[in-house]
Write an enzyme that holds these catalytic residues in place. Structure first.
Site, PDB file in Angstrom:
ATOM      1  N   GLU A 206       0.886  -1.179   0.000  1.00 36.32           N
ATOM      2  CA  GLU A 206       0.000   0.000   0.000  1.00 36.32           C
ATOM      3  C   GLU A 206       0.913   1.215   0.000  1.00 36.32           C
ATOM      4  O   GLU A 206       1.373   1.659   1.043  1.00 36.32           O
ATOM      5  CB  GLU A 206      -0.903  -0.028   1.246  1.00 36.32           C
ATOM      6  CG  GLU A 206      -1.751  -1.289   1.387  1.00 36.32           C
ATOM      7  CD  GLU A 206      -2.844  -1.383   0.324  1.00 36.32           C
ATOM      8  OE1 GLU A 206      -3.288  -0.341  -0.164  1.00 36.32           O
ATOM      9  OE2 GLU A 206      -3.239  -2.514  -0.028  1.00 36.32           O
ATOM     10  N   CYS A 240      -1.924   9.728   2.508  1.00 32.98           N
ATOM     11  CA  CYS A 240      -1.421   9.142   1.250  1.00 32.98           C
ATOM     12  C   CYS A 240      -2.310   9.499   0.067  1.00 32.98           C
ATOM     13  O   CYS A 240      -1.835   9.560  -1.063  1.00 32.98           O
ATOM     14  CB  CYS A 240      -1.295   7.632   1.387  1.00 32.98           C
ATOM     15  SG  CYS A 240      -2.849   6.861   1.855  1.00 32.98           S
TER      16      CYS A 240
HETATM   17  P1  NAD Z   1       8.636   4.540   4.946  1.00 33.19           P
HETATM   18  O1  NAD Z   1       8.533   3.564   3.859  1.00 33.19           O
HETATM   19  O2  NAD Z   1       9.693   5.571   4.846  1.00 33.19           O
HETATM   20  O3  NAD Z   1       8.818   3.825   6.348  1.00 33.19           O
HETATM   21  C1  NAD Z   1       7.968   2.773   6.797  1.00 33.19           C
HETATM   22  C2  NAD Z   1       8.720   1.856   7.712  1.00 33.19           C
HETATM   23  O4  NAD Z   1       9.684   1.158   6.967  1.00 33.19           O
HETATM   24  C3  NAD Z   1       9.478   2.569   8.809  1.00 33.19           C
HETATM   25  O5  NAD Z   1       8.628   2.675   9.903  1.00 33.19           O
HETATM   26  C4  NAD Z   1      10.680   1.695   9.042  1.00 33.19           C
HETATM   27  O6  NAD Z   1      10.445   0.813  10.116  1.00 33.19           O
HETATM   28  C5  NAD Z   1      10.813   0.907   7.776  1.00 33.19           C
HETATM   29  N1  NAD Z   1      12.007   1.268   7.006  1.00 33.19           N
HETATM   30  C6  NAD Z   1      12.410   2.497   6.626  1.00 33.19           C
HETATM   31  N2  NAD Z   1      13.560   2.416   5.906  1.00 33.19           N
HETATM   32  C7  NAD Z   1      13.877   1.113   5.857  1.00 33.19           C
HETATM   33  C8  NAD Z   1      14.957   0.388   5.286  1.00 33.19           C
HETATM   34  N3  NAD Z   1      15.937   0.995   4.588  1.00 33.19           N
HETATM   35  N4  NAD Z   1      14.970  -0.957   5.433  1.00 33.19           N
HETATM   36  C9  NAD Z   1      13.996  -1.585   6.116  1.00 33.19           C
HETATM   37  N5  NAD Z   1      12.946  -0.950   6.683  1.00 33.19           N
HETATM   38  C10 NAD Z   1      12.904   0.376   6.574  1.00 33.19           C
HETATM   39  O7  NAD Z   1       7.179   5.166   4.937  1.00 33.19           O
HETATM   40  P2  NAD Z   1       6.533   6.253   5.855  1.00 33.19           P
HETATM   41  O8  NAD Z   1       7.365   7.474   5.907  1.00 33.19           O
HETATM   42  O9  NAD Z   1       6.131   5.613   7.148  1.00 33.19           O
HETATM   43  O10 NAD Z   1       5.181   6.548   5.072  1.00 33.19           O
HETATM   44  C11 NAD Z   1       5.061   7.517   4.081  1.00 33.19           C
HETATM   45  C12 NAD Z   1       4.655   6.888   2.771  1.00 33.19           C
HETATM   46  O11 NAD Z   1       3.628   5.970   2.975  1.00 33.19           O
HETATM   47  C13 NAD Z   1       4.102   7.890   1.760  1.00 33.19           C
HETATM   48  O12 NAD Z   1       4.610   7.579   0.501  1.00 33.19           O
HETATM   49  C14 NAD Z   1       2.604   7.626   1.783  1.00 33.19           C
HETATM   50  O13 NAD Z   1       1.948   7.982   0.613  1.00 33.19           O
HETATM   51  C15 NAD Z   1       2.584   6.167   2.033  1.00 33.19           C
HETATM   52  N6  NAD Z   1       1.315   5.777   2.633  1.00 33.19           N
HETATM   53  C16 NAD Z   1       0.501   4.963   1.931  1.00 33.19           C
HETATM   54  C17 NAD Z   1      -0.720   4.588   2.476  1.00 33.19           C
HETATM   55  C18 NAD Z   1      -1.655   3.682   1.749  1.00 33.19           C
HETATM   56  O14 NAD Z   1      -2.594   3.218   2.377  1.00 33.19           O
HETATM   57  N7  NAD Z   1      -1.458   3.405   0.482  1.00 33.19           N
HETATM   58  C19 NAD Z   1      -1.089   5.060   3.740  1.00 33.19           C
HETATM   59  C20 NAD Z   1      -0.215   5.877   4.416  1.00 33.19           C
HETATM   60  C21 NAD Z   1       0.993   6.229   3.867  1.00 33.19           C
END
Ligand code: NAD
Length: 456
Positions: A206, A240
């Site tokens: 997602e 998002c």
């Molecule tokens: P992110 O992908 O930066 O981080 C999510 C999680 O991934 C972190 O909490 C961390 O634990 C892990 N992570 C980060 N870097 C990593 C790495 N290098 N290796 C392994 N794990 C790692 O996302 P975010 O900042 O939490 O969310 C923002 C994004 O999410 C935006 O693009 C937004 O549009 C999207 N989003 C989508 C939905 C949806 O339902 N489609 C909902 C909310 C947010």
């Protein structure tokens, strides 16, 4: 990781299969929510300065409604689903049996930190799975609260919470799961998919990206503006499916900007910083990122543009015709900055959208049937919402998910149940009247009969 073996063991014992267990867990989650409502609001305030009204609508009651939906539909969703059986396989019956995958991992993002882990969990448990929840470490207060409450209310042998940042996530992803649902960025989505491929684990991703909002000349301008401002400034733009930017004709642009400005004042007052209903940017890193986008746009700012790093506050800001190659127009904004891009026609707006990655949501405000049909038929997006934005999330009948770079797989209502189920086809033949025509040696008569029997 020992706790994953424990969950696998629980699943193999069949603990999570009975409908009674699933319903019991949903009721336990409901109790968790109701008995800790204020603690949930406090954590959301601390992490994101979410107002109680917003927290109630987009997180608390959202999750409660999900629970209600699944309690009501659990039995019918879990039942075998009858399908047709062709003549060649008669007498016999065919049906689909939804079966749980096993132990599933659910990783949530920080912007709706309650909803984005609990809503998929509700679907996964309803489908009869064991669950590992990984809340986002960026919404730390909510993450800690979930980790504290889940073991108090739910079956510890089947549901576990694992907290932590990148290091913890990396370790978790090395484990074998039976399904992974990840909500977050495209970059980490690729990391998740790569890790899952090691175990051939199916995934739902997602993701996000830029969700465009097209405003036609023929629209109800004041309602259009109110709906766009509501959707954009919910959670200070950290949604998002928030409208990322607007496409509007040169002719209608002045009218639209005036209506948008009016709507900001109507909804958040002359100084949104003092509004109890306007959120803050989640942390310093994201504040610096969005401020960086803005700094490059100085002369194009036509409204707002104020910020305060001490408070991670960025005001509702409109940027007119930014450079299309700037970060503001290339990266997902995920904040309260709203670019407004002029086009010559709705045709050009459609081409603009199609020249970019497929969005998670596409918005069109129009009272012109031809424009509506053109956008519906000639664009692709996770969801298309006409004459409103974001609000489609409340419809449990609609699958929610992306397409192309905005993600894969979907959930909400029945769709979530099916995502967390292997839909197993079963064909059950009878021994009665075994037709010899399929067995060799083949005679002319058998061939003819076979042709007839296999004809659709
Ligand atoms: P992110 O992908 O930066 O981080 C999510 C999680 O991934 C972190 O909490 C961390 O634990 C892990 N992570 C980060 N870097 C990593 C790495 N290098 N290796 C392994 N794990 C790692 O996302 P975010 O900042 O939490 O969310 C923002 C994004 O999410 C935006 O693009 C937004 O549009 C999207 N989003 C989508 C939905 C949806 O339902 N489609 C909902 C909310 C947010």
């Amino acid at each position: 990781m020992e706790f994953i073996s424990q969950l696998n063991h629980t699943f193999n014992l069949g603990v999570t299969k009975p409908i009674g267990w699933r319903k019991g867990q949903l009721l336990a989650l409901k109790r968790l929510m109701v008995e800790n409502e204020n603690a949930i609001y406090r954590a959301l305030k601390a992490d994101l300065n979410k107002s109680q009204t917003e927290a109630h609508a987009s997180e608390f009651s959202y999750v409660l409604n999900d629970i209600k939906y699944f309690i009501k539909h659990l039995k019918s969703l879990s039942k075998p689903r009858a399908i047709g059986t062709p003549m060649l396989t008669q007498p016999g019956r065919s049906y689909l049996v939804p079966e749980p995958y096993g132990t599933v991992l659910i990783m949530g993002a920080w912007n709706y930190p309650i909803q984005l882990v609990l809503s998929p969990m509700i679907a996964a448990i309803s489908a009869g799975n064991c669950v590992v929840l990984k809340p986002s470490e960026l919404a730390m207060n909510v993450s800690n609260l979930i980790a504290e409450l889940i073991p108090k209310y739910m079956d510890k042998s089947a549901v576990a919470v694992y907290e932590g940042g990148i290091e913890a996530t990396t370790a978790l992803l090395q484990q074998r799961f039976d399904y992974i649902m990840y909500t977050g960025s495209e970059t980490v989505g690729k990391i998740v998919m790569r890790a899952a491929s090691e175990h051939l684990t199916p995934v739902a991703l997602e993701l996000g990206g830029k969700s465009p909002c097209i405003v036609d000349d023929k629209t109800n301008m004041s309602v259009t503006a109110d709906r766009i401002i509501w959707a954009k400034y919910l959670n200070a733009g950290q949604t998002c499916i928030a409208p990322d930017y607007i496409l509007v004709t040169k002719k209608t642009r002045p009218l639209l900007i005036e209506a948008l400005k009016k709507s900001v004042v109507k909804q958040y007052g002359e100084d949104p910083k003092r509004s109890n209903d306007f959120g803050r940017i989640v942390n310093d890193r994201h504040f610096a990122r969005i401020s960086g986008y803005l700094a490059a746009q100085n002369e194009n700012v036509v409204f707002g543009g104020e910020s305060d790093s001490k408070d991670n506050y960025i005001s509702p800001t409109f940027v007119l015709n930014p450079d299309l190659m700037s970060d503001l127009m290339v990266e997902e904004i995920f904040g309260p900055v709203l670019p407004i891009v002029e086009v010559d026609s709705m045709q050009e707006a459609k081409d603009f959208v199609n020249q970019r990655e497929k969005p998670l949501a596409l918005y069109l405000f129009s009272q012109d049937n031809q424009t509506v049909e053109m956008i519906k038929q000639q664009t692709s997006s996770g969801t298309l919402c006409i004459n409103d934005a974001v609000i489609f999330m409340v419809n449990h009948e609609m699958p929610f998910g992306g397409v192309g770079n905005s993600g894969m797989g979907c959930y909400h209502g029945k769709w979530g149940f099916d995502t967390f189920s292997h839909i197993k086809p079963v064909m059950h033949r009878s021994f009665f009247a075994d037709m010899p025509i399929r067995y060799a040696p083949f005679t002319k008569l058998k061939s003819m009969m076979l042709k007839l029997a296999t004809k659709l």
